[in-house]
Design an enzyme around this catalytic site. Structure first.
Site, PDB file in Angstrom:
ATOM      1  N   GLU A 141     -26.010  48.937 -91.206  1.00 33.57           N
ATOM      2  CA  GLU A 141     -24.670  49.127 -90.660  1.00 33.57           C
ATOM      3  C   GLU A 141     -23.630  48.518 -91.593  1.00 33.57           C
ATOM      4  O   GLU A 141     -23.875  47.484 -92.222  1.00 33.57           O
ATOM      5  CB  GLU A 141     -24.565  48.487 -89.272  1.00 33.57           C
ATOM      6  CG  GLU A 141     -25.512  49.118 -88.252  1.00 33.57           C
ATOM      7  CD  GLU A 141     -25.405  48.481 -86.878  1.00 33.57           C
ATOM      8  OE1 GLU A 141     -24.630  47.505 -86.722  1.00 33.57           O
ATOM      9  OE2 GLU A 141     -26.090  48.958 -85.946  1.00 33.57           O
TER      10      GLU A 141
ATOM     11  N   HIS B 131     -21.973  50.778 -82.933  1.00 33.77           N
ATOM     12  CA  HIS B 131     -22.521  49.543 -82.355  1.00 33.77           C
ATOM     13  C   HIS B 131     -21.520  48.903 -81.391  1.00 33.77           C
ATOM     14  O   HIS B 131     -21.153  47.723 -81.530  1.00 33.77           O
ATOM     15  CB  HIS B 131     -22.901  48.561 -83.455  1.00 33.77           C
ATOM     16  CG  HIS B 131     -23.927  47.552 -83.031  1.00 33.77           C
ATOM     17  ND1 HIS B 131     -24.789  46.957 -83.912  1.00 33.77           N
ATOM     18  CD2 HIS B 131     -24.230  47.019 -81.810  1.00 33.77           C
ATOM     19  CE1 HIS B 131     -25.573  46.105 -83.266  1.00 33.77           C
ATOM     20  NE2 HIS B 131     -25.244  46.132 -81.975  1.00 33.77           N
TER      21      HIS B 131
END
Length: 444
Positions: free
Chosen positions: A298, A323
């Site tokens: 990420e 997220h």
């Protein structure tokens, strides 16, 4: 006529006036201060919630905040002289970083996971790590319900089409969720809350967990993951990031066991799903849709940095979010309160309840007016240490003492009465000179 109780005499026992007893202690807890530490310095990264900032400032701590994650030399420079660091999911506290944290007492992970911290290194350096494993459970569960409805009605694709000026009113392959089967992998706090919400909307719930768990409502546990996948219209993942859960859902599970036309949702950890297998199943039509909130890799900051998974970008009926499962005002506020409270208790009193890498112990508070010193002794878990420490305590009155161990690290809390300034210094130097000492603090 109303009763006038104001004129009644107080109750007596054998002629002595009886007073009401209270369940609260009359003596207030004593505010302890460290023997050898100056002002407590707190470093908060990644826009930690304001509730935590205010809690630390109320204690008189020196608080420095950043809205972003820090990396490399900048992180090392900042961590060198702080006593507590608070992070979320993007800051990585590796062994290299922790070795530079000479004054660090504790780490606060203002999130669920702690995989961004080298827990073993932290423990060996006497650094306790706290997190908030349950405060955002409701937020994640609600997001999953929203994703299930969005996928069943293809709302994501219809929304993108409308933004492009395309009117596409269709009902084919769009469904109600009532009567559908939801399979939950991992029946912890989030899975259990999701179970209740889904049942209230008319779904039938089954779950798989490595532990035997009492279900809520009418949910039923199945014996194998494969069984769950084969009977579910929607599969939602809620497992931790472990070696056993890496690529838990891959081509074998999706193509071999999941129904054709079913849906897969991952709001757990990015490594749980094999991304290429997911993309292949969506593009082939075997899966009717999917929702992904977490990824193996990420970006460290907001912006146009999501470039690692181009195969997902053109998949049909795929909801991708950055997220945000626990990113609600309510969840972040509760996380801020829970983690800051644990950190304050550890700094001010030594209690380590809730630490994920550390022995969890606590002692009742020292009352105001007591001339008592609290010894906090973190040491290597090796034979003979308690004998050594108790020999040092031998010339003093030990009011209460508690010790426990976890792996290679042990922790002793002890309250010593009637220690003057001269003895305080002698006691401190004697303890810190023991062969197993990792970190010692004294509060008085």
């Amino acid at each position: 006529m109303a009763n006038d109780t104001s004129v009644l005499p107080p109750p007596t026992i054998n002629g002595t006036e009886r007073t009401r007893r209270t369940s609260f202690r009359d003596a207030k807890p004593k505010v302890l201060r460290p023997f050898d530490t100056a002002e407590v310095k707190i470093l908060l990264l990644e826009n930690v919630n304001e509730t935590a900032v205010k809690a630390f400032q109320k204690q008189g701590y020196q608080v420095e905040t950043y809205s972003k994650a820090l990396v490399g030399d900048e992180l090392i420079q900042k961590i060198r002289d702080v006593h507590v660091i608070g992070i979320r999911s993007k800051t990585k506290l590796t062994k290299e970083v922790l070795n530079e944290a000479h004054n660090l007492l504790a780490i606060g992970c203002f999130c669920i996971g702690t995989n961004q911290v080298d827990l073993q290194t932290a423990a060996k350096k006497g650094i306790a790590v706290f997190n908030s494993p349950f405060s955002n459970s409701r937020s994640v569960a609600e997001l999953v319900i929203g994703e299930i409805i969005t996928l069943a009605r293809q709302l994501g694709d219809r929304n993108m089409e409308m933004h492009q000026g395309v009117w596409n009113k269709v009902s084919k392959n769009c469904y109600e969720i009532r009567g559908k089967v939801l399979g939950i992998v991992g029946y912890g706090h989030i899975g259990a809350q999701l179970s209740v919400l889904a049942e209230s909307m008319g779904m039938t719930v089954y779950f798989y967990d490595v532990l035997q768990i009492m279900p809520l409502g009418t949910a039923k546990q199945v014996d194998t993951l494969e069984k769950l996948l084969s009977i579910s219209d929607f599969v939602s993942l809620h497992v931790p990031e472990l070696e056993e859960t890496k690529n838990l859902i891959g081509e074998r599970e999706i193509m071999g066991y999941m129904k054709k036309g079913s849906y897969l949702l991952n709001n757990a950890r990015g490594t749980v799903i094999h991304i290429p297998s997911l993309a292949k199943a969506l593009q082939s039509g075997h899966l009717a849709g999917a929702a992904v909130d977490v990824y193996p890799k990420e970006p460290a900051a907001n912006g146009p940095h999501f470039t690692d998974y181009p195969e997902l970008l053109k998949c049909p009926n795929l909801i991708m979010t950055p997220h945000i499962g626990g990113s609600t005002e309510e969840a972040q506020r509760m996380i801020g309160i829970e983690v800051s409270s644990a950190l304050i208790r550890f700094i001010n009193e030594g209690g380590s309840i809730g630490a994920v890498n550390f022995p969890e112990i606590d002692l009742r508070a020292i009352s105001e007016g007591e001339n008592t010193v609290r010894v906090l002794y973190i040491h290597q878990n090796i034979p003979g240490v308690l004998r050594e420490i108790n020999e040092i305590f031998g010339n003093h009155n030990v009011e209460k003492q508690y010790s426990d161990s976890k792996g290679d690290v042990a922790y002793v809390m002890a309250d010593i009465a009637d220690v003057n300034q001269e003895n305080l210094e002698k006691l401190y130097h004697a303890i810190t000179s023991t062969r197993a000492n990792i970190k010692t603090r004294m509060l008085y």
